[in-house]
Scaffold this motif. Structure first.
Motif, PDB file in Angstrom:
ATOM      1  N   UNK A   1      40.463  32.340  35.368  1.00  0.00           N
ATOM      2  CA  UNK A   1      40.407  32.110  36.488  1.00  0.00           C
ATOM      3  C   UNK A   1      41.080  31.098  36.850  1.00  0.00           C
TER       4      UNK A   1
ATOM      5  N   UNK B   1      42.327  28.052  39.511  1.00  0.00           N
ATOM      6  CA  UNK B   1      41.739  26.463  40.184  1.00  0.00           C
ATOM      7  C   UNK B   1      41.229  26.346  39.356  1.00  0.00           C
TER       8      UNK B   1
ATOM      9  N   UNK C   1      38.298  23.698  38.064  1.00  0.00           N
ATOM     10  CA  UNK C   1      38.715  22.557  37.852  1.00  0.00           C
ATOM     11  C   UNK C   1      37.803  21.130  36.924  1.00  0.00           C
TER      12      UNK C   1
ATOM     13  N   UNK D   1      45.064  30.195  34.174  1.00  0.00           N
ATOM     14  CA  UNK D   1      45.898  30.533  35.943  1.00  0.00           C
ATOM     15  C   UNK D   1      46.503  28.719  36.078  1.00  0.00           C
ATOM     16  N   UNK D   2      46.373  29.740  38.051  1.00  0.00           N
ATOM     17  CA  UNK D   2      47.850  28.284  38.761  1.00  0.00           C
ATOM     18  C   UNK D   2      46.213  27.249  38.356  1.00  0.00           C
ATOM     19  N   UNK D   3      46.466  26.184  38.932  1.00  0.00           N
ATOM     20  CA  UNK D   3      45.561  24.858  39.140  1.00  0.00           C
ATOM     21  C   UNK D   3      45.461  24.097  38.512  1.00  0.00           C
TER      22      UNK D   3
ATOM     23  N   UNK E   1      42.581  20.952  38.825  1.00  0.00           N
ATOM     24  CA  UNK E   1      42.195  20.762  39.658  1.00  0.00           C
ATOM     25  C   UNK E   1      40.845  19.471  39.901  1.00  0.00           C
TER      26      UNK E   1
END
Lengths: 212, 467
Positions: A16, A18, A20, A83-85, A88
């Motif tokens: 998934x 972002x 965090x 996945x991306x970021x 965060x």
């Protein structure tokens, strides 16, 4: 700090965007004043069906069996595919401490959040940025291949798939040097004490109010 | 000399030495320390037989773990108590100025620093907390760091970093009534995304930014990290200077005049080149409400929950579907139809005196809806609390049915007892709507203080400007 050279590691997916650092290690575990022992609580809210508390024995807690870390095929994983970021949000270094304590040594994602990315290197973890299309393909291979391993070579800056495909990655030469040698960068900075003192003298002349 | 951006000016003034690959030793002027991210750094310092390089740049406070109810009896949770006491001991051992739990100066570290004048233009400011970006509102280079870096700064007063790329976010025009700094920054994040600022230092500029108070500017810079940026900043102008004059840590007398003259240079030069430019028209903004589990999942108060079916990118679509499932929201739901269980007014984003005034203006003479289980107001600092009480704002909130609490981070992240129960839905003036952020299973909608206050009264989201 533990050095990183090469690794041939089982891969676990974290599919998934972002993700965090609150998810990696929820707030209640940040109350610890130690650096170790966070592994059992890594991704606590996604991993278990009950609410975790610091110091709790996790061996009897109800598991979210659908979550990747709980699937037998990924047990003992040392590489996390993401996945991306990734990473965060909060600057909490407890996130890489938890990954490290769990046994993760390297992470692969199309992008990382900056504070998390830097925190990984301070703890001997290697975050690897690969093109989103490559990561997508790795996710498909991983899903289709039980026991999927990736070979990571930090000196050569490559990730090699079981089929022999080689993906190069880039990273900062200084970070690479420190990670390869397991160097504590405070010691490196202390070699420049004279430069720091000279700088302070020059600043004090212009902005004396900073040195009261 | 070529025109320079504000970021370039701040950067060059703090480089102690630079390696051929660009890795630079950056000098740190202000080090803010909290209880959550410092214990392991102090331990590391001791294990390395090191001492703090300088004591005076360090200011410590306990903010994350502290109870917001009466504190005379200390902290009930033994693990939280140990962490707060560990900070006390570390500060006492090394002679560090600490605003401890029962000190009148205690508060959220990003609120007390600026209010004491401890954040000044041309400072590099770091803290083991990602919302250190807040201090960039003073033309400071301010960014969050991990605990290893906390130790590095303690030991050397420096950090090893590389220069970032520069982005300018220009907000033109004027804000419509009822639209605030919070709505600007949520609008920016909605536009560029939570990774849009990754690798950048963002400078916020333009007439709508210039028109903001320092507190509004702090709200904007606070959430630069939510756009992925390591730091956000705003150039010095009269508003900056006026705010700093006379504060305890500000320079005074002849030094003040010298400081002001120097600080005035801390603006981006005309013609300075940015690596990326983003523009936003303040006049087109409306009060914003987040609907999902990432700050970029945001729409206007008159909008609707979006439909993942209309998202072409499969990774994004998957994220939206997860978010809707977690938030228990259906696509196309009108934002104004979302009913709430709790309301939280507080955090380093929105717990300053102007935030409390804006919320109180909405609340005055009204009652919290019967369906709201709890409505909390948590001032950002002891000073904010005393000021609000002097203005009678506490009585406005209490009369309406809000709880008036002691300062701290509170329900922004729920490290103390202030948190959401599973499934509860909260209108929050904080900065993160991540899954479980305010409590496991809790659902967070980020809004401005006026919007949170209006939601408390109505029991659902309403346009605070028309309320």
């Amino acid at each position: 700090m533990r050095a990183f050279d090469t690794l041939d590691g089982l891969v676990v997916p974290m599919d998934r965007a972002n993700v965090d650092t609150d998810a990696m290690i929820p707030k209640q575990f940040l109350k610890s004043i130690r650096k170790s022992g966070f592994g059992p609580y890594l991704f606590d809210e996604w991993r278990y069906l009950d609410r975790g508390e610091p110091g709790q024995d996790c061996s009897k807690r109800p598991l979210n069996t659908g979550f990747s870390l709980n699937q037998p095929r990924y047990r003992g994983a040392q590489v996390m595919l993401a996945r991306e970021n990734f990473g965060c949000g909060s600057s909490r270094e407890h996130a890489p401490w938890a990954l490290d304590d769990y046994g993760i040594r390297a992470l692969i994602a199309p992008s990382f959040a900056e504070i998390f990315y830097g925190n990984c290197f301070k703890n001997g973890l290697l975050p690897i940025v690969l093109d989103a299309a490559v990561v997508d393909a790795l996710f498909r291979d991983l899903e289709a291949t039980p026991g999927y391993h990736l070979r990571i070579d930090l000196p050569a800056q490559t990730v090699t798939t079981p089929a022999g495909a080689v993906h190069g990655f880039t990273l900062d030469p200084f970070r690479k040097y420190c990670l390869l040698n397991g160097l504590d960068d405070i010691g490196l900075t202390m070699q420049h004490m004279d430069d720091i003192r000279a700088y302070e003298a020059q600043r004090r002349a212009v902005e004396p109010w900073l040195f009261d | 000399m070529n025109p320079q951006t504000l970021y370039e000016k701040l950067w060059h003034k703090h480089v102690v030495r630079e390696e051929p690959d660009g890795t630079s030793l950056l000098y740190i002027d202000r080090h803010l320390v909290n209880e959550v991210t410092s214990a392991q750094a102090f331990e590391g310092l001791r294990l390395g037989l090191r001492k703090p390089w300088r004591i005076t740049p360090i200011i410590a406070t306990a903010d994350h773990n502290v109870p917001t109810t009466a504190r005379a009896g200390g902290i009930a949770d033994p693990i939280s108590r140990l962490q707060v006491e560990t900070l006390d001991h570390n500060c006492a051992d090394f002679g560090i100025r600490e605003f401890g739990m029962n000190d009148p100066g205690q508060g959220i570290v990003h609120v007390i620093g600026p209010e004491m004048g401890a954040t000044l233009p041309n400072m590099t400011v770091v803290c083991g907390d990602s919302h250190t970006t807040t201090h960039g509102a003073f033309a400071a280079l301010a960014f969050g760091i991990g605990t290893s870096e906390v130790e590095h700064v303690l030991a050397t007063q420096c950090l090893l970093v590389k220069k970032l790329k520069s982005m300018r976010v220009t907000v033109s025009g004027a804000l419509p009534p009822g639209v605030t700094a919070k709505d600007i920054v949520l609008g920016v994040i909605g536009k560029i995304g939570t990774a849009g600022g990754t690798g950048y230092a963002i400078e916020f500029a333009g007439p709508a930014i210039r028109a903001l108070s320092m507190e509004g500017r702090m709200t904007i810079c606070n959430m630069a990290i939510e756009a992925g940026a390591r730091c956000g900043m705003i150039a010095v102008d009269d508003t900056t200077i006026d705010y700093l004059k006379g504060r305890p840590y500000s320079p005074a007398g002849a030094r003040w005049d010298a400081a002001v003259a120097f600080w005035r240079t801390l603006v981006s030069d005309a013609g300075a080149r940015f690596d990326c430019e983003v523009e936003l028209d303040a006049g087109s903004l409306r009060p914003m409400v987040t609907w999902g589990t990432s700050p970029e999942m945001v729409v206007t108060i008159d909008g609707h929950v979006p439909d993942p079916a209309h998202e072409a990118d499969p990774v994004k679509r998957d994220g939206m579907q997860r978010a809707l499932a977690y938030m228990e929201l259906a696509p196309h739901t009108a934002i104004q139809d979302i009913r709430l269980d709790k309301v939280f007014i507080g955090s380093c984003t929105n717990a300053r005196i102007e935030d409390l005034r804006a919320a109180a203006a909405v609340v005055r003479g009204r009652q919290v809806a019967a369906s709201i289980r709890q409505a909390l107001v948590v001032p950002g600092s002891g000073q904010v609390k005393r000021q609000a009480e002097a203005e009678g704002l506490d009585q406005v909130f209490i009369a309406a049915g809000f709880e008036w609490r002691e300062p701290g981070c509170s329900m922004c992240l729920g490290m103390n007892d202030d948190r959401l129960a599973p499934g509860e839905r909260c209108a929050s003036t904080s900065n993160r709507n991540f899954e479980g952020r305010q409590g496991p299973g809790g659902r967070t909608h980020l809004v401005s203080p006026a919007m949170a206050a209006a939601a408390a009264i109505a029991g659902h989201f309403v346009d605070a400007a028309k309320f």
